[in-house]
Design an enzyme around this catalytic site. Sequence first.
Site, mmCIF file in Angstrom:
data_model
loop_
_atom_site.group_PDB
_atom_site.id
_atom_site.type_symbol
_atom_site.label_atom_id
_atom_site.label_comp_id
_atom_site.label_asym_id
_atom_site.label_seq_id
_atom_site.Cartn_x
_atom_site.Cartn_y
_atom_site.Cartn_z
ATOM 1 N N THR A 180 5.090 -13.403 4.647
ATOM 2 C CA THR A 180 4.640 -12.646 3.905
ATOM 3 C C THR A 180 5.328 -11.096 4.459
ATOM 4 O OG1 THR A 180 2.385 -12.224 4.984
ATOM 5 C CG2 THR A 180 2.739 -13.961 3.118
ATOM 6 N N GLU A 326 3.595 -16.360 -1.300
ATOM 7 C CA GLU A 326 2.783 -17.556 -1.411
ATOM 8 C C GLU A 326 3.186 -18.393 -2.610
ATOM 9 O OE1 GLU A 326 1.501 -14.666 -0.369
ATOM 10 O OE2 GLU A 326 0.092 -14.921 1.182
ATOM 11 N N LYS A 435 -13.826 2.552 -4.402
ATOM 12 C CA LYS A 435 -15.268 2.318 -4.731
ATOM 13 C C LYS A 435 -16.169 3.606 -4.524
ATOM 14 C CE LYS A 435 -18.622 -1.316 -4.194
ATOM 15 N NZ LYS A 435 -19.628 -2.028 -3.510
ATOM 16 N N TRP A 440 -15.910 0.778 -9.479
ATOM 17 C CA TRP A 440 -14.563 0.388 -8.878
ATOM 18 C C TRP A 440 -13.961 1.754 -10.126
ATOM 19 C CZ3 TRP A 440 -14.455 -1.857 -4.870
ATOM 20 C CH2 TRP A 440 -15.262 -3.312 -4.646
HETATM 21 P P1 ADP Z 1 2.682 -8.267 0.749
HETATM 22 O O1 ADP Z 1 1.117 -8.816 0.478
HETATM 23 O O2 ADP Z 1 2.670 -8.493 2.481
HETATM 24 O O3 ADP Z 1 3.029 -7.140 0.167
HETATM 25 P P2 ADP Z 1 4.229 -9.864 -0.802
HETATM 26 O O4 ADP Z 1 5.711 -9.314 -0.862
HETATM 27 O O5 ADP Z 1 4.011 -11.647 -0.909
HETATM 28 O O6 ADP Z 1 3.449 -9.632 0.465
HETATM 29 O O7 ADP Z 1 3.465 -9.206 -1.972
HETATM 30 C C1 ADP Z 1 2.553 -9.888 -2.923
HETATM 31 C C2 ADP Z 1 1.991 -8.686 -3.361
HETATM 32 O O8 ADP Z 1 2.357 -7.528 -3.927
HETATM 33 C C3 ADP Z 1 0.707 -9.217 -4.509
HETATM 34 O O9 ADP Z 1 -0.381 -9.902 -4.149
HETATM 35 C C4 ADP Z 1 0.519 -7.816 -5.498
HETATM 36 O O10 ADP Z 1 -0.227 -7.165 -4.522
HETATM 37 C C5 ADP Z 1 1.624 -7.134 -4.975
HETATM 38 N N1 ADP Z 1 2.754 -7.167 -6.308
HETATM 39 C C6 ADP Z 1 3.378 -8.042 -6.446
HETATM 40 N N2 ADP Z 1 4.256 -7.793 -7.772
HETATM 41 C C7 ADP Z 1 3.313 -6.800 -8.256
HETATM 42 C C8 ADP Z 1 3.342 -6.057 -9.623
HETATM 43 N N3 ADP Z 1 4.287 -6.356 -10.557
HETATM 44 N N4 ADP Z 1 2.317 -5.114 -9.677
HETATM 45 C C9 ADP Z 1 1.215 -4.780 -8.990
HETATM 46 N N5 ADP Z 1 1.387 -5.363 -7.690
HETATM 47 C C10 ADP Z 1 2.405 -6.340 -7.293
#
Ligand code: ADP
Length: 536
Positions: A180, A326, A435, A440
Amino acid sequence: MQNTMMNFPLTLTHLLKRAGQLFGGSEIVSRLPDKSLHRYTYRDFQRRASALAGALQQLGIKKGERVATLMWNHYAHLETYFAAPCAGSVLHTLNLRLHPDDIAFIVNHAQDRFLIVDDVLLPLYEKFKAQTKFEHVIAVPLTKQPVAAGYDDYEKLLANAPAFDPPPLNENDACGMCYTSGTTGKPKGVVYSHRSTVLHALATSTVDYMGIGNRDTLCPVVPMFHVNAWGLPYSAAMMGAKIAFPGPHLDAVNLLDLMVAENVTVSAGVPTIWMGVLQAVEKEPARWKLAPGLRMVCGGAAAPEALIRAMDRYGMRVIHGWGMTELSPLGALNFIKRELTDLTRDEEYAVRAKQGVAPPFVELRTMAESGEAPWDGVAMGELQVRGPWVAAGYHELPSESDQWTADGWFRTGDIAIMDEHGYMKIADRIKDLVKSGGEWISSVDLENALMAHPAVAEAAVIAVPHPRWDERPVAVVVLKPGANATPDALRDHLEPKFAKFWLPDDYKFVDAIPKTSTGKMLKATLRSQYAKLFIS
Ligand code: ADP
């Protein structure tokens, strides 16, 4: 009753064979570090990927062992994408934008055995070499200079490779792994299977999803070290789509030049990339004649509605999607369902700004912590997901098992709202929600509204500790070059759209918002920077 169907394994070996047999004439173009274009066909690709698989076997790679890559997006990376899994080993793409110490940590945690590295990235490898012990380091001579002593030469290995004898593979064998990006915590390793990768490619290629077809030309801007470039190399090879790889040249002008020169019809990247592209076309609207109907898949972070609207004006259709490492990564993609074809223009844009609808075999649910609707009467909660390309655990991290619920769903760490048509909208990451006084506030909604202001290029809204309200929102804003806006003007712009308590207490103007290695806003850094704003 026993079914009478064949138990044919879903493996990448089939996709590699198919690419060469059926799509031998389709082109794969790569922009090299010196900006020249490397061109060949799927026929060459299949031959060379098979040779690399044979070479990896000859060097002694065994089933399940990791072959790491430190590479930009280009033909040799694509060859490795197929060669490592088809040889029975596991492709592990390393994020070249991480700090060398972090790369070394990930290499050791994943127990990578071989490394394939672009010659132009050898200086980066040298920075963490001492902390790792690869048995073979294979350099790809992208610059056509002789490979330095001490490294295996990728081209020589291929030229001298024995005939590839594909090992028998089970569809549940591991084929790849990614860590990740660590926006909110330490990087964690996810291991994909042949089956999960093939099913993901099949589902993402359906028409309403990324719809990658044989007649498309795909430009994957999203790095191949970030969740396998969203699986797009596998989808493209499955359908024999032409590919135009940008190599290391990811700035807007180079991307637009490549898209025009190769007649790109579909591309994919994070919002910051498309914001850069938008600024470039706004500056020189007549310069680039893009393919009609060009689709830009946009995910990794929220795509602001203002971006989707503005790109439409230049003939680029932004398609919003949501995913995670994931999830291989696709968890939702936006398309307008037939029940929504009567929407007004504004309503349609509001739908297109949502993250979209789950693809077949992905199930989404939102779980409210308290069971109550926290704001505006809309049911909202933590987004949970399950499906055949969703991780069931992390590589050697049993301590992280609380990311799965007792009934087998993956807890995403995102807060989402699901509407009555099945569209999912991300409100925030749990760690980024503000918060205030027990209520929220969605930082993403405020950011999107701020980015619709004509003077704003980019905005991040963060939670800042407050003595009375617990936390209050603060907007960190980057203005467009030459543009002006006062805090009062931004407040007036937001006021009609939000409840009063949502409006940021302060506006900070900065030159740039810090970003992660995958182009996401680093809110943790901003939070610590402004932590003392209201509490001394
Ligand atoms: P990291 O959590 O380290 O950034 P990832 O690259 O796997 O790792 O990113 C997943 C996260 O990116 C998601 O859980 C979400 O928070 C964010 N994300 C992905 N696509 C979108 C989107 N279209 N809009 C908002 N958030 C997004």
